[in-house]
Design a protein around this motif. Structure first.
Motif, PDB file in Angstrom:
ATOM      1  N   ASP A 416       0.455  -0.910  -0.240  1.00  0.00           N
ATOM      2  CA  ASP A 416       0.328   0.422   0.449  1.00  0.00           C
ATOM      3  C   ASP A 416       1.021   0.859  -0.121  1.00  0.00           C
ATOM      4  O   ASP A 416       0.394   2.651  -0.182  1.00  0.00           O
ATOM      5  CB  ASP A 416      -1.340  -0.027   1.235  1.00  0.00           C
ATOM      6  CG  ASP A 416      -1.746  -1.019   1.253  1.00  0.00           C
ATOM      7  OD1 ASP A 416      -2.060  -1.332   0.051  1.00  0.00           O
ATOM      8  OD2 ASP A 416      -1.858  -1.635   2.371  1.00  0.00           O
ATOM      9  N   LEU A 417       2.077   0.723   0.454  1.00  0.00           N
ATOM     10  CA  LEU A 417       2.763   2.635   0.572  1.00  0.00           C
ATOM     11  C   LEU A 417       3.586   2.208  -0.413  1.00  0.00           C
ATOM     12  O   LEU A 417       3.752   3.743  -0.280  1.00  0.00           O
ATOM     13  CB  LEU A 417       3.944   2.070   1.914  1.00  0.00           C
ATOM     14  CG  LEU A 417       3.027   1.517   3.589  1.00  0.00           C
ATOM     15  CD1 LEU A 417       4.048   1.896   4.143  1.00  0.00           C
ATOM     16  CD2 LEU A 417       2.031   2.840   3.812  1.00  0.00           C
ATOM     17  N   PHE A 418       3.443   1.343  -1.853  1.00  0.00           N
ATOM     18  CA  PHE A 418       4.635   1.657  -3.111  1.00  0.00           C
ATOM     19  C   PHE A 418       3.631   2.394  -3.813  1.00  0.00           C
ATOM     20  O   PHE A 418       4.927   2.654  -4.680  1.00  0.00           O
ATOM     21  CB  PHE A 418       5.136   0.660  -3.073  1.00  0.00           C
ATOM     22  CG  PHE A 418       5.996  -0.236  -2.272  1.00  0.00           C
ATOM     23  CD1 PHE A 418       6.292  -1.463  -2.365  1.00  0.00           C
ATOM     24  CD2 PHE A 418       6.508   0.306  -1.240  1.00  0.00           C
ATOM     25  CE1 PHE A 418       7.009  -2.142  -1.137  1.00  0.00           C
ATOM     26  CE2 PHE A 418       6.838  -0.771  -0.218  1.00  0.00           C
ATOM     27  CZ  PHE A 418       7.725  -1.798  -0.110  1.00  0.00           C
ATOM     28  N   ALA A 419       2.426   1.880  -3.523  1.00  0.00           N
ATOM     29  CA  ALA A 419       1.598   2.218  -4.163  1.00  0.00           C
ATOM     30  C   ALA A 419       1.826   3.883  -5.482  1.00  0.00           C
ATOM     31  O   ALA A 419       1.489   3.137  -6.594  1.00  0.00           O
ATOM     32  CB  ALA A 419      -0.001   1.782  -4.401  1.00  0.00           C
ATOM     33  N   LEU A 420       1.557   4.767  -4.750  1.00  0.00           N
ATOM     34  CA  LEU A 420       1.943   6.199  -5.551  1.00  0.00           C
ATOM     35  C   LEU A 420       3.075   6.284  -5.632  1.00  0.00           C
ATOM     36  O   LEU A 420       3.660   6.960  -6.317  1.00  0.00           O
ATOM     37  CB  LEU A 420       1.195   6.811  -4.698  1.00  0.00           C
ATOM     38  CG  LEU A 420      -0.190   6.972  -4.225  1.00  0.00           C
ATOM     39  CD1 LEU A 420      -0.527   8.046  -3.035  1.00  0.00           C
ATOM     40  CD2 LEU A 420      -1.503   6.496  -5.333  1.00  0.00           C
ATOM     41  N   GLU A 421       4.106   5.110  -6.109  1.00  0.00           N
ATOM     42  CA  GLU A 421       5.887   5.992  -5.956  1.00  0.00           C
ATOM     43  C   GLU A 421       5.944   4.950  -7.817  1.00  0.00           C
ATOM     44  O   GLU A 421       5.655   4.332  -7.760  1.00  0.00           O
ATOM     45  CB  GLU A 421       6.620   5.655  -5.065  1.00  0.00           C
ATOM     46  CG  GLU A 421       6.410   6.152  -3.514  1.00  0.00           C
ATOM     47  CD  GLU A 421       7.170   5.617  -2.369  1.00  0.00           C
ATOM     48  OE1 GLU A 421       8.227   4.617  -2.729  1.00  0.00           O
ATOM     49  OE2 GLU A 421       6.550   4.858  -1.594  1.00  0.00           O
ATOM     50  N   SER A 422       6.678   5.581  -7.960  1.00  0.00           N
ATOM     51  CA  SER A 422       7.601   5.214  -9.666  1.00  0.00           C
ATOM     52  C   SER A 422       9.113   5.432  -9.578  1.00  0.00           C
ATOM     53  O   SER A 422       9.201   6.094  -8.671  1.00  0.00           O
ATOM     54  CB  SER A 422       6.781   5.471 -10.821  1.00  0.00           C
ATOM     55  OG  SER A 422       7.501   7.511 -10.739  1.00  0.00           O
ATOM     56  N   MET A 423       9.694   4.614  -9.787  1.00  0.00           N
ATOM     57  CA  MET A 423      11.092   4.633 -10.288  1.00  0.00           C
ATOM     58  C   MET A 423      11.382   5.498 -11.855  1.00  0.00           C
ATOM     59  O   MET A 423      10.556   5.058 -12.630  1.00  0.00           O
ATOM     60  CB  MET A 423      11.856   3.113 -10.515  1.00  0.00           C
ATOM     61  CG  MET A 423      12.023   2.189  -9.269  1.00  0.00           C
ATOM     62  SD  MET A 423      12.059   1.192  -9.276  1.00  0.00           S
ATOM     63  CE  MET A 423      10.863   0.173  -9.896  1.00  0.00           C
ATOM     64  N   ILE A 424      12.656   5.311 -11.777  1.00  0.00           N
ATOM     65  CA  ILE A 424      12.388   6.542 -13.729  1.00  0.00           C
ATOM     66  C   ILE A 424      13.147   4.938 -14.352  1.00  0.00           C
ATOM     67  O   ILE A 424      13.768   4.815 -14.215  1.00  0.00           O
ATOM     68  CB  ILE A 424      14.110   7.270 -13.098  1.00  0.00           C
ATOM     69  CG1 ILE A 424      13.332   8.597 -12.478  1.00  0.00           C
ATOM     70  CG2 ILE A 424      14.736   8.159 -14.753  1.00  0.00           C
ATOM     71  CD1 ILE A 424      14.542   9.386 -11.553  1.00  0.00           C
TER      72      ILE A 424
END
Length: 425
Positions: A416-424
């Protein structure tokens, strides 16, 4: 009465043993009592019977949708400080028309949302905010209902982080500037001046500071009337304290007595100077409605003796309950299933990588690893101030209703905590 009590040697929420709740939902978990919530709101409701009064629950204390829904069903209005909180009111079935919008930094988007939804009033805290709201309302073809939050420079005699009525605080319009600010507000074509607001701080244990502030508001209202500015409501704010159980603490004045003295002062003023003509009274309680409705249930991971301190390491942490770290707040701690034997003095700490990660200090406990503890009076400013520091998911929340328990917020997991993150890429 307390809705958290020992039955057959085990701490219960209403009629449910806390170990059963911990077994089903894990730990740490916030456990709330529906009966306590309705009883606390009922104290305000009963004190206001027969009067033109509105109790606007301050959502910053606890904004769970189930809490909002239960209070809305009882007739509560709401005090919000963000557009997100307004959307919570609407999602839970609350009435925007019984909602007041406080806060020093309302954005254009938040003002637009509040005007679209038809809120009761904006509590405005500065002249720049007046002009922004006037511009937004003008572009929308509306008139925005406003009251001014007046800062009476009254010492609430509370923790400096939750004192809001002094000149040094960021909140409100200074009392000496209030008359000119009202003149400005009435000159703006897209504003409708309807009231006055005051909130001097939180965790007030007697009513003397609030009565002092009320006298200053009364003086200002009468001055405004001589200039043809007639106000329709008086919002005295919130801040009534609760008993956290610390040794030597002064217990708070009961809600009924507190409001009774306020109403007596208001009635005497209206009878003497306004021929008995009433004025609508609004309250903004938060802590006094939800604090003692909840406990935070946590499990002991390790007991760590030391040369100077003994540490009781639990699975709850400062990210779950910030009040002790932020305010040095005293929170009661009880063993869910008390043990016989000699107690040792422990600091109750969590697994967060900070020396400030503590929930209680110097508590005498007879405990073993795996035991459950309840941090008491945790229903206010617990979950609403929680974070995900150290990539820790926030706790589950449940409400107990007699012998039934309802999950009202699932426990977060790392995904849930990763859901809004993304990698370059």
């Amino acid at each position: 009465m307390s809705h958290f009590s020992y039955q057959h040697g085990v701490l219960n929420a209403e009629s449910l043993p806390l170990p059963e709740i911990a077994e089903e939902f894990g730990t740490p978990t916030y456990v709330y009592s529906k009966a306590a919530l309705l009883e606390n709101f009922g104290a305000y409701h009963d004190a206001c019977k027969g009067r033109d009064a509105l109790v606007c629950y301050a959502m910053k204390a606890n904004s769970n949708l189930a809490i909002i829904d239960l209070l809305a069903r009882e007739g509560a209005g709401f005090d919000i400080v963000s557009g997100g909180e307004l959307l919570r009111v609407i999602a839970a079935g609350g009435d925007p028309g019984k909602t007041i919008f406080s806060g020093v930094g309302k954005t254009v988007e938040e003002m637009q949302l509040a005007l679209e939804k038809g809120i009761l009033c904006f509590n405005v805290e500065s002249i720049p905010e007046l002009h922004r709201l006037n511009d937004v309302a003008g572009r929308m073809g509306k008139r925005a209902p406003v009251s001014l939050r007046v800062n009476p420079n009254v010492d609430a005699k509370t923790h400096p982080y939750i004192a809001t009525g002094l000149k040094a605080n960021k909140f409100g319009v200074a009392f000496d500037d209030a008359l000119d600010t009202y003149r400005t507000a009435t000159s703006l074509p897209h504003l409708e001046v309807v009231g006055i607001d005051c909130h001097i701080g939180s965790q007030l244990l007697d009513d003397a500071p609030l009565l002092e502030a009320l006298d200053k508001l009364i003086e200002l209202i009468d001055t405004l009337e001589t200039e043809g500015i007639r106000l329709h409501h008086l919002d005295i704010g919130g801040g009534i304290g609760v008993d956290y159980g610390a040794a030597g603490d002064k217990p708070p004045v009961p809600v009924g007595e507190y409001l009774g003295r306020l109403f007596a002062r208001i009635d005497a003023w209206r009878n003497e100077r306004h021929g008995g003509q009433p004025i609508k009274v609004i309250f903004e309680p938060g802590r006094s409605i939800v604090a003692n409705t909840g406990v935070l249930v946590t499990r002991i991971e390790f007991l760590k003796p030391g040369a100077e301190k003994n540490f009781c390491i639990v699975d709850a942490a400062m990210n779950d309950l910030m009040r002790p770290t932020l305010y040095q707040a005293w929170m009661g701690v009880q063993a869910v299933t008390p043990r016989d034997g000699q107690a040792l003095t422990y600091d109750l700490v969590g697994p967060i990588c900070e020396s400030g990660d503590w929930l209680a200090r110097e508590r005498d406990l007879a405990v073993e690893p795996g035991d459950l503890l309840a941090v008491m009076t945790a229903g206010a400013y617990g979950m609403t101030m929680a974070s995900n520091y150290n990539t820790r998911g926030r706790a589950a929340e449940v409400i107990v209703d007699g012998g039934q328990v309802h999950l009202v917020r699932k426990r977060e997991n790392p995904a849930d905590l990763f859901a809004l993150e993304s990698m370059i890429k």
